[in-house]
Design a protein around this motif. Structure first.
Motif, mmCIF file in Angstrom:
data_model
loop_
_atom_site.group_PDB
_atom_site.id
_atom_site.type_symbol
_atom_site.label_atom_id
_atom_site.label_comp_id
_atom_site.label_asym_id
_atom_site.label_seq_id
_atom_site.Cartn_x
_atom_site.Cartn_y
_atom_site.Cartn_z
ATOM 1 N N LEU A 100 0.492 -0.930 -0.404
ATOM 2 C CA LEU A 100 0.079 0.294 -0.317
ATOM 3 C C LEU A 100 1.054 1.174 0.011
ATOM 4 C CD1 LEU A 100 -2.861 -0.914 2.583
ATOM 5 C CD2 LEU A 100 -3.629 -1.214 -0.121
ATOM 6 N N LEU A 101 1.749 1.419 0.350
ATOM 7 C CA LEU A 101 3.207 2.134 0.910
ATOM 8 C C LEU A 101 4.050 2.547 -0.764
ATOM 9 C CD1 LEU A 101 4.919 1.686 4.173
ATOM 10 C CD2 LEU A 101 2.446 2.879 3.646
ATOM 11 N N SER A 102 3.790 4.328 -0.911
ATOM 12 C CA SER A 102 5.582 4.408 -1.557
ATOM 13 C C SER A 102 6.494 3.237 -2.089
ATOM 14 C CB SER A 102 5.646 5.687 -1.362
ATOM 15 O OG SER A 102 6.179 6.271 -0.797
ATOM 16 N N GLU A 103 7.487 3.294 -2.517
ATOM 17 C CA GLU A 103 8.470 3.034 -3.019
ATOM 18 C C GLU A 103 9.666 4.038 -2.370
ATOM 19 O OE1 GLU A 103 9.241 -0.538 -4.112
ATOM 20 O OE2 GLU A 103 7.376 -0.577 -4.224
ATOM 21 N N ALA A 104 10.453 3.167 -1.651
ATOM 22 C CA ALA A 104 12.196 3.564 -0.957
ATOM 23 C C ALA A 104 12.533 4.189 -1.384
ATOM 24 C CB ALA A 104 12.226 3.233 0.204
ATOM 25 N N GLU A 105 12.939 5.655 -2.039
ATOM 26 C CA GLU A 105 13.548 6.567 -2.477
ATOM 27 C C GLU A 105 14.968 6.569 -1.682
ATOM 28 O OE1 GLU A 105 11.985 10.297 -3.871
ATOM 29 O OE2 GLU A 105 9.736 8.916 -4.500
ATOM 30 N N GLU A 106 15.688 7.414 -2.361
ATOM 31 C CA GLU A 106 17.713 7.145 -2.348
ATOM 32 C C GLU A 106 17.740 7.991 -1.147
ATOM 33 O OE1 GLU A 106 21.611 8.086 -4.130
ATOM 34 O OE2 GLU A 106 20.169 7.917 -5.894
ATOM 35 N N ASP A 107 16.381 8.924 -1.078
ATOM 36 C CA ASP A 107 16.854 9.596 0.275
ATOM 37 C C ASP A 107 16.951 9.245 2.093
ATOM 38 O OD1 ASP A 107 17.567 11.912 -0.905
ATOM 39 O OD2 ASP A 107 16.087 13.471 -1.235
ATOM 40 N N GLU A 108 15.409 8.662 1.337
ATOM 41 C CA GLU A 108 15.361 8.133 2.754
ATOM 42 C C GLU A 108 16.243 6.139 3.069
ATOM 43 O OE1 GLU A 108 11.110 4.798 3.957
ATOM 44 O OE2 GLU A 108 11.717 5.836 2.415
ATOM 45 N N GLU A 109 16.773 6.110 1.727
ATOM 46 C CA GLU A 109 17.901 4.643 1.512
ATOM 47 C C GLU A 109 19.073 4.993 2.488
ATOM 48 O OE1 GLU A 109 17.592 2.475 -2.167
ATOM 49 O OE2 GLU A 109 15.358 1.844 -1.970
ATOM 50 N N ASP A 110 19.510 6.700 2.414
ATOM 51 C CA ASP A 110 20.457 6.687 2.891
ATOM 52 C C ASP A 110 20.696 7.190 4.013
ATOM 53 O OD1 ASP A 110 21.828 7.210 0.631
ATOM 54 O OD2 ASP A 110 21.477 9.326 0.057
ATOM 55 N N ILE A 111 19.324 7.601 4.688
ATOM 56 C CA ILE A 111 19.007 8.144 6.243
ATOM 57 C C ILE A 111 18.749 6.209 6.897
ATOM 58 C CG2 ILE A 111 17.765 9.043 7.987
ATOM 59 C CD1 ILE A 111 18.808 10.908 6.412
ATOM 60 N N MET A 112 18.113 5.585 6.248
ATOM 61 C CA MET A 112 18.131 3.847 7.186
ATOM 62 C C MET A 112 19.132 4.052 7.481
ATOM 63 S SD MET A 112 15.792 3.667 7.750
ATOM 64 C CE MET A 112 14.527 1.942 8.162
ATOM 65 N N ASP A 113 20.587 3.714 6.545
ATOM 66 C CA ASP A 113 21.738 3.848 6.833
ATOM 67 C C ASP A 113 22.022 3.863 8.144
ATOM 68 O OD1 ASP A 113 22.114 2.183 4.600
ATOM 69 O OD2 ASP A 113 22.925 3.648 3.168
ATOM 70 N N LYS A 114 21.574 4.808 8.391
ATOM 71 C CA LYS A 114 22.440 5.207 10.088
ATOM 72 C C LYS A 114 21.520 4.933 10.997
ATOM 73 C CE LYS A 114 22.815 10.122 7.593
ATOM 74 N NZ LYS A 114 23.655 10.689 7.603
ATOM 75 N N ALA A 115 19.904 4.102 10.919
ATOM 76 C CA ALA A 115 19.219 4.244 11.577
ATOM 77 C C ALA A 115 19.716 2.670 12.138
ATOM 78 C CB ALA A 115 17.553 3.707 10.902
ATOM 79 N N PHE A 116 19.231 2.444 13.800
ATOM 80 C CA PHE A 116 19.581 1.077 14.239
ATOM 81 C C PHE A 116 18.841 -0.072 14.077
ATOM 82 C CE2 PHE A 116 20.906 4.870 16.934
ATOM 83 C CZ PHE A 116 22.252 4.578 17.128
ATOM 84 N N ASP A 117 18.745 -0.742 14.023
ATOM 85 C CA ASP A 117 18.031 -2.690 13.807
ATOM 86 C C ASP A 117 17.146 -2.705 12.546
ATOM 87 O OD1 ASP A 117 17.391 -4.732 14.625
ATOM 88 O OD2 ASP A 117 15.890 -4.372 16.109
ATOM 89 N N VAL A 118 17.737 -2.006 11.214
ATOM 90 C CA VAL A 118 17.087 -1.699 10.256
ATOM 91 C C VAL A 118 16.742 -3.407 9.939
ATOM 92 C CG1 VAL A 118 17.401 -0.947 7.989
ATOM 93 C CG2 VAL A 118 17.760 0.436 9.539
ATOM 94 N N ARG A 119 15.410 -3.674 9.396
ATOM 95 C CA ARG A 119 15.186 -4.922 8.817
ATOM 96 C C ARG A 119 15.162 -4.794 7.354
ATOM 97 N NH1 ARG A 119 12.150 -6.737 13.917
ATOM 98 N NH2 ARG A 119 13.522 -6.628 15.458
ATOM 99 N N ALA A 120 14.445 -6.178 6.911
ATOM 100 C CA ALA A 120 13.772 -5.595 5.056
ATOM 101 C C ALA A 120 12.604 -5.115 5.381
ATOM 102 C CB ALA A 120 14.012 -6.675 4.982
ATOM 103 N N ASN A 121 11.265 -5.231 6.492
ATOM 104 C CA ASN A 121 10.484 -4.433 6.311
ATOM 105 C C ASN A 121 10.916 -2.951 7.434
ATOM 106 O OD1 ASN A 121 11.224 -5.834 9.095
ATOM 107 N ND2 ASN A 121 8.730 -5.979 9.121
#
Length: 119
Positions: free
Chosen positions: A57-78
């Motif tokens: 149901l959600l929009s696809e993750a864009e490059e900006d979001e993926e870059d910030i996710m690199d800094k997040a804790f306990d990142v998972r496939a979902n």
């Protein structure tokens, strides 16, 4: 309309929102404890959530979001950032608010009682 269910520390919050609403925007409507230290502009990872149901149901993750996710804790496939994940279709979406996001929320809202600390 889409239904969003937030899960955190054994509690749920449900809200109906129109298509186009972000996950973070939905959380704010029901005061679910999702952090947003940057104000929801994709400048941090404090709105990090796990999408348990309804990822399609959600929009696809864009490059900006993926870059910030690199800094997040306990990142998972979902994993998604609530400020960037926009609802594009009607249906049911279920998300779990991450520990990182809960920590940020209770730091940002010192007047709110953190149920994790009352046990």
């Amino acid at each position: 309309m889409a239904t969003v269910r937030f899960n955190a520390h054994g509690r749920t919050w449900d809200v109906e929102v129109p298509v186009g609403t972000s996950v973070l925007g939905a959380a704010k409507q029901v005061e679910a404890p999702e952090g947003d230290a940057c104000g929801g502009v994709c400048g941090c990872s404090t709105c990090h959530v796990y999408v348990l149901k309804g990822r399609e149901l959600l929009s696809e993750a864009e490059e900006d979001e993926e870059d910030i996710m690199d800094k997040a804790f306990d990142v998972r496939a979902n994993s998604r950032l609530g400020c960037q994940a926009r609802i594009e279709k009607d249906g049911v979406l279920e998300v779990e608010i991450t520990r990182e996001s809960l920590d940020a929320y209770y730091n940002e809202h010192p007047q709110a009682v953190d149920p994790r600390k009352t046990r």
